[in-house]
Design a protein around this motif. Structure first.
Motif, PDB file in Angstrom:
ATOM      1  N   THR A 164       0.779  -1.159  -0.154  1.00  0.00           N
ATOM      2  CA  THR A 164       0.009   0.171   0.167  1.00  0.00           C
ATOM      3  C   THR A 164       0.798   1.317  -0.043  1.00  0.00           C
ATOM      4  OG1 THR A 164      -1.843  -1.205   1.220  1.00  0.00           O
ATOM      5  CG2 THR A 164      -1.703   1.418   1.247  1.00  0.00           C
ATOM      6  N   LEU A 165       1.942   1.223   1.014  1.00  0.00           N
ATOM      7  CA  LEU A 165       3.004   2.339   0.986  1.00  0.00           C
ATOM      8  C   LEU A 165       3.334   2.720  -0.459  1.00  0.00           C
ATOM      9  CD1 LEU A 165       4.255   4.628   2.740  1.00  0.00           C
ATOM     10  CD2 LEU A 165       6.027   2.814   3.073  1.00  0.00           C
TER      11      LEU A 165
ATOM     12  N   GLU B 257       0.646   3.805  -3.070  1.00  0.00           N
ATOM     13  CA  GLU B 257       0.237   4.994  -3.052  1.00  0.00           C
ATOM     14  C   GLU B 257       1.650   6.102  -3.363  1.00  0.00           C
ATOM     15  OE1 GLU B 257      -0.973   5.023   1.098  1.00  0.00           O
ATOM     16  OE2 GLU B 257      -3.218   4.482   0.366  1.00  0.00           O
ATOM     17  N   ASN B 258       2.746   5.679  -2.862  1.00  0.00           N
ATOM     18  CA  ASN B 258       3.590   6.721  -3.557  1.00  0.00           C
ATOM     19  C   ASN B 258       4.077   6.855  -5.025  1.00  0.00           C
ATOM     20  OD1 ASN B 258       4.569   7.248  -0.854  1.00  0.00           O
ATOM     21  ND2 ASN B 258       6.463   5.535  -1.125  1.00  0.00           N
TER      22      ASN B 258
ATOM     23  N   GLY C 257       1.035   6.994  -6.780  1.00  0.00           N
ATOM     24  CA  GLY C 257      -0.260   7.596  -7.086  1.00  0.00           C
ATOM     25  C   GLY C 257      -1.395   6.755  -7.342  1.00  0.00           C
TER      26      GLY C 257
ATOM     27  N   GLU D   2      -4.338   4.637  -5.995  1.00  0.00           N
ATOM     28  CA  GLU D   2      -5.520   4.475  -5.104  1.00  0.00           C
ATOM     29  C   GLU D   2      -5.809   3.153  -4.371  1.00  0.00           C
ATOM     30  OE1 GLU D   2     -10.232   5.765  -3.966  1.00  0.00           O
ATOM     31  OE2 GLU D   2      -9.417   6.239  -5.926  1.00  0.00           O
ATOM     32  N   CYS D   3      -5.528   2.983  -3.085  1.00  0.00           N
ATOM     33  CA  CYS D   3      -5.512   1.502  -2.542  1.00  0.00           C
ATOM     34  C   CYS D   3      -6.870   1.543  -1.505  1.00  0.00           C
ATOM     35  CB  CYS D   3      -4.322   1.309  -1.629  1.00  0.00           C
ATOM     36  SG  CYS D   3      -2.808   1.320  -2.894  1.00  0.00           S
ATOM     37  N   TYR D   4      -7.396   0.451  -1.459  1.00  0.00           N
ATOM     38  CA  TYR D   4      -8.290   0.094  -0.570  1.00  0.00           C
ATOM     39  C   TYR D   4      -8.251  -1.368  -0.035  1.00  0.00           C
ATOM     40  CZ  TYR D   4     -13.097  -0.362   1.551  1.00  0.00           C
ATOM     41  OH  TYR D   4     -13.989  -0.844   2.444  1.00  0.00           O
TER      42      TYR D   4
ATOM     43  N   ILE E 102      -7.299  -1.900  -5.808  1.00  0.00           N
ATOM     44  CA  ILE E 102      -6.532  -0.522  -6.315  1.00  0.00           C
ATOM     45  C   ILE E 102      -7.154  -0.002  -7.664  1.00  0.00           C
ATOM     46  CG2 ILE E 102      -4.392  -1.374  -5.730  1.00  0.00           C
ATOM     47  CD1 ILE E 102      -3.641  -1.695  -8.785  1.00  0.00           C
TER      48      ILE E 102
END
Length: 162
Positions: free
Chosen positions: A18-19, A22-23, A25, A27-29, A57
């Motif tokens: 996730t980290l 997200e770096n 760009g 979107e994660c859930y 994602i």
């Protein structure tokens, strides 16, 4: 337009994936659930992934990043595929999962067992009560004292001041 996809992550590396995503760009859930466990001899509530080793994602294929970039991200194994193609998750499923998680967070705002509360409306308005447990999504079971006797009542949550 962004589409949702399902990723399979390396065991125990969902947070790392996730980290890094997200770096980039993305979107994660990753929905979580609160469970009660015994850790080091004590009963504790901990949050765990609802789907261990899986995450959703949202990416726009025209903007990027590409499938190859995502697959090579640390912590990610691969996309969940059907027929060789990454499976595109319907947006309604993600919205429903997010809705359920929002309901769980609302339930988490309830007081703890034994906590004193004030009844603000209804036939018991002005009474001080002791919270016992939830009774469905919109009601709670409270303990009040009437004529030196403790009585259990069911009250709408809107009528109680936590």
């Amino acid at each position: 337009m962004k589409s949702w996809y399902l990723l399979y992550c390396k065991r125990g590396e969902q947070k790392r994936a996730t980290l890094h995503l997200e770096n980039q760009g993305v979107e994660c859930y990753s929905p979580e659930i609160e469970v009660e466990k015994i850790l080091r001899g004590k009963r504790q509530r901990v949050c765990e992934p609802l789907f261990p080793s899986y995450m959703f994602i949202a990416i726009d294929l025209e903007v990027g990043p590409s499938f190859t970039t995502i697959r090579s991200t640390r912590g990610v194994m691969d996309f969940v595929r059907f027929g060789g193609q990454p499976y595109q998750v319907p947006r309604g499923i993600i919205e429903r999962l997010q809705c359920y998680q929002a309901c769980d967070e609302a339930c988490a705002q309830l007081p703890k067992h034994g906590q004193k509360v004030q009844i603000t409306a209804g036939q018991f308005a002005g009474f001080e009560a002791i919270y016992q447990e939830p009774d469905g999504e919109k009601r709670s079971i409270l303990l009040i004292t009437l004529i030196n006797k403790e009585v259990t009542i069911k009250v709408d949550n809107a009528q109680v001041d936590w």
